[in-house]
Design an enzyme around this catalytic site. Structure first.
Site, PDB file in Angstrom:
ATOM      1  N   SER A 195      -8.090  -4.942   5.222  1.00  7.71           N
ATOM      2  CA  SER A 195      -8.708  -4.640   3.923  1.00  7.71           C
ATOM      3  C   SER A 195      -9.131  -5.883   3.136  1.00  7.71           C
ATOM      4  O   SER A 195      -8.885  -5.981   1.928  1.00  7.71           O
ATOM      5  CB  SER A 195      -7.760  -3.770   3.077  1.00  7.71           C
ATOM      6  N   ARG A 216     -12.410   2.277  -7.694  1.00  9.55           N
ATOM      7  CA  ARG A 216     -11.539   3.418  -8.057  1.00  9.55           C
ATOM      8  C   ARG A 216     -11.948   4.000  -9.407  1.00  9.55           C
ATOM      9  O   ARG A 216     -12.658   3.350 -10.179  1.00  9.55           O
ATOM     10  CB  ARG A 216     -10.089   2.940  -8.097  1.00  9.55           C
ATOM     11  N   ASP A 276       0.834  -1.209   0.000  1.00  3.41           N
ATOM     12  CA  ASP A 276       0.000   0.000   0.000  1.00  3.41           C
ATOM     13  C   ASP A 276       0.870   1.261   0.000  1.00  3.41           C
ATOM     14  O   ASP A 276       1.982   1.259   0.516  1.00  3.41           O
ATOM     15  CB  ASP A 276      -0.921  -0.018   1.232  1.00  3.41           C
ATOM     16  N   HIS A 290       2.136   3.355  -9.076  1.00  2.00           N
ATOM     17  CA  HIS A 290       1.938   1.925  -9.361  1.00  2.00           C
ATOM     18  C   HIS A 290       3.102   1.395 -10.194  1.00  2.00           C
ATOM     19  O   HIS A 290       3.602   0.296  -9.938  1.00  2.00           O
ATOM     20  CB  HIS A 290       0.617   1.695 -10.103  1.00  2.00           C
ATOM     21  N   GLY A 342      -0.091   5.472  -4.419  1.00  2.00           N
ATOM     22  CA  GLY A 342      -0.694   6.749  -4.799  1.00  2.00           C
ATOM     23  C   GLY A 342      -0.067   7.894  -4.031  1.00  2.00           C
ATOM     24  O   GLY A 342       0.269   8.948  -4.605  1.00  2.00           O
ATOM     25  N   LEU A 357      10.712 -20.779  -4.920  1.00  2.00           N
ATOM     26  CA  LEU A 357       9.791 -19.909  -4.163  1.00  2.00           C
ATOM     27  C   LEU A 357       8.452 -19.952  -4.883  1.00  2.00           C
ATOM     28  O   LEU A 357       8.425 -19.981  -6.117  1.00  2.00           O
ATOM     29  CB  LEU A 357      10.339 -18.469  -4.168  1.00  2.00           C
ATOM     30  N   GLU A 379     -12.483  -4.783  -3.891  1.00  4.34           N
ATOM     31  CA  GLU A 379     -13.053  -3.446  -3.693  1.00  4.34           C
ATOM     32  C   GLU A 379     -12.356  -2.368  -4.534  1.00  4.34           C
ATOM     33  O   GLU A 379     -12.831  -1.233  -4.640  1.00  4.34           O
ATOM     34  CB  GLU A 379     -13.000  -3.059  -2.208  1.00  4.34           C
TER      35      GLU A 379
HETATM   36  C1  IPE Z   1      -5.460  -2.769  -0.220  1.00  2.96           C
HETATM   37  O1  IPE Z   1      -5.082  -1.445  -0.420  1.00  2.96           O
HETATM   38  C2  IPE Z   1      -5.430  -3.524  -1.489  1.00  2.96           C
HETATM   39  C3  IPE Z   1      -4.148  -3.603  -2.181  1.00  2.96           C
HETATM   40  C4  IPE Z   1      -2.978  -3.204  -1.758  1.00  2.96           C
HETATM   41  C5  IPE Z   1      -4.218  -4.223  -3.459  1.00  2.96           C
HETATM   42  P1  IPE Z   1      -6.164  -0.272  -0.479  1.00  2.96           P
HETATM   43  O2  IPE Z   1      -5.391   0.991  -0.538  1.00  2.96           O
HETATM   44  O3  IPE Z   1      -7.129  -0.524  -1.573  1.00  2.96           O
HETATM   45  O4  IPE Z   1      -6.888  -0.439   0.925  1.00  2.96           O
HETATM   46  P2  IPE Z   1      -7.917   0.536   1.672  1.00  2.96           P
HETATM   47  O5  IPE Z   1      -9.061   0.786   0.753  1.00  2.96           O
HETATM   48  O6  IPE Z   1      -7.186   1.801   1.977  1.00  2.96           O
HETATM   49  O7  IPE Z   1      -8.292  -0.208   2.913  1.00  2.96           O
HETATM   50  C1  IPE Z   2      -1.705   0.220  -3.345  1.00  2.00           C
HETATM   51  O1  IPE Z   2      -1.428   1.577  -3.359  1.00  2.00           O
HETATM   52  C2  IPE Z   2      -1.901  -0.355  -4.725  1.00  2.00           C
HETATM   53  C3  IPE Z   2      -3.276  -0.757  -5.034  1.00  2.00           C
HETATM   54  C4  IPE Z   2      -4.279  -0.750  -4.224  1.00  2.00           C
HETATM   55  C5  IPE Z   2      -3.496  -1.227  -6.381  1.00  2.00           C
HETATM   56  P1  IPE Z   2      -2.603   2.657  -3.334  1.00  2.00           P
HETATM   57  O2  IPE Z   2      -2.994   2.967  -4.746  1.00  2.00           O
HETATM   58  O3  IPE Z   2      -3.710   2.197  -2.468  1.00  2.00           O
HETATM   59  O4  IPE Z   2      -1.863   3.891  -2.713  1.00  2.00           O
HETATM   60  P2  IPE Z   2      -2.465   4.927  -1.657  1.00  2.00           P
HETATM   61  O5  IPE Z   2      -2.930   4.122  -0.482  1.00  2.00           O
HETATM   62  O6  IPE Z   2      -3.572   5.660  -2.327  1.00  2.00           O
HETATM   63  O7  IPE Z   2      -1.294   5.807  -1.330  1.00  2.00           O
HETATM   64 MG    MG Z   3      -4.093   2.457  -0.490  1.00  2.00          MG
END
Ligand code: IPE
Ligand code: IPE
Ligand code: MG
Length: 257
Positions: A200, A77, A26, A43, A29, A137, A73
């Site tokens: 999550s 986005r 996570d 990403h 973004g 692995l 979920e």
């Molecule tokens: C969880 O991250 C899913 C992945 C890393 C693929 P999110 O960024 O989508 O989680 P929430 O919505 O903040 O809980």
């Molecule tokens: C995790 O990073 C990647 C995916 C969920 C695909 P995020 O895209 O959720 O990044 P933040 O949490 O918005 O910084």
């Molecule tokens: Mg996130």
């Protein structure tokens, strides 16, 4: 297929290096936003971190690495971001599969792949087949995955395979083979980058006795040194599985039920 015992039925063997590491990658973004870049740049950058962590897990002798790439979920986005993630997923499968095979790493996908377009589904099948005999692995990518979906699917498959099953006949042992990760032991260590302390809808069933590690480091910045920090923390945990410290001290290698 190897049968893996459940942490709630049998006390698992523990080791200093986790056998199975599960990661919520996570913070992509936010990594990009901090640099005044579009979220999707985070990403792309995150892919580099995936490469590093796969290599380091392989080097350290981790048997299973499972990463959450796209949750059930994440379809919520903006469509442009979802579209970008799909393209990146396909592109990286194509570019990485030979490297995985050369490094004796087998690739597996878990999640409801039926919602992905056919090019992705075909590439997943090809990649899994190409790396199927690799033993170094097992690298699992969770895509369109949800922990609740997994539990419901396991129950549905179990009922379909056992017509007329009575409720009192439903046991953990009976359900176990139908989970999407039935081929792996339960995760020893869970890592979530990006500062949030939540699961999550990741591996809900399988995380029953997993050690949970949270770090503020954003996923694109997560590297071998960060992984070592998590492993050091893990090696300090006392994994009691319901027992007392005194019991552990008196039978350190116990695998008693
Ligand atoms: C969880 O991250 C899913 C992945 C890393 C693929 P999110 O960024 O989508 O989680 P929430 O919505 O903040 O809980
Ligand atoms: C995790 O990073 C990647 C995916 C969920 C695909 P995020 O895209 O959720 O990044 P933040 O949490 O918005 O910084
Ligand atoms: Mg996130």
């Amino acid at each position: 297929m190897t049968q893996h015992t459940s942490s709630t039925l049998v006390v698992p063997q523990v080791s200093a290096i986790p056998r199975h590491v599960a990661i919520i990658m996570d913070g992509n973004g936010r990594w990009a936003s901090k640099r005044f870049m579009p979220r999707v740049a985070g990403h792309s950058e995150g892919l580099g971190a995936v490469r590093k962590i796969v290599q380091e897990c392989r080097r350290l002798g981790v048997e299973y690495l499972t990463v959450f790439a796209f949750s059930s979920e994440n379809w919520r986005r903006p469509p442009e971001e979802v579209g970008f993630l799909m393209k990146l997923f396909l592109k990286s499968l194509k570019s990485e599969v030979s490297r995985l095979a050369d490094n004796d790493i087998s690739l597996r996908l878990i999640g409801d792949l039926s919602r992905f377009d056919s090019a992705i589904q075909e590439m997943v099948k090809f990649s899994e087949e190409k790396t199927a005999t690799c033993k170094g692995l097992t690298f699992t990518i969770a895509a369109n995955y949800g922990g609740r979906w997994d539990i419901l699917e396991a129950m549905r498959k179990c009922l379909a395979a056992n017509p007329g099953l009575k409720s009192e006949e439903v046991t953990e042992e009976l359900l176990q083979p139908y989970f999407s990760m039935a081929y792996a032991p339960e995760p020893d260590l869970f890592i979530r980058t990006g500062g949030e302390q939540r699961v999550s809808n990741f591996l809900l069933w399988q995380l029953a006795y997993t050690e949970l590690y949270f770090t503020d480091t954003l996923w694109p910045d997560f590297d071998a040194a960060e992984l070592h920090k998590a492993f050091d923390w893990f090696s300090q945990r006392e994994r009691r599985f319901g027992r007392t410290s005194a019991q552990l001290a008196s039978e350190p290698m116990s695998d008693a039920v």
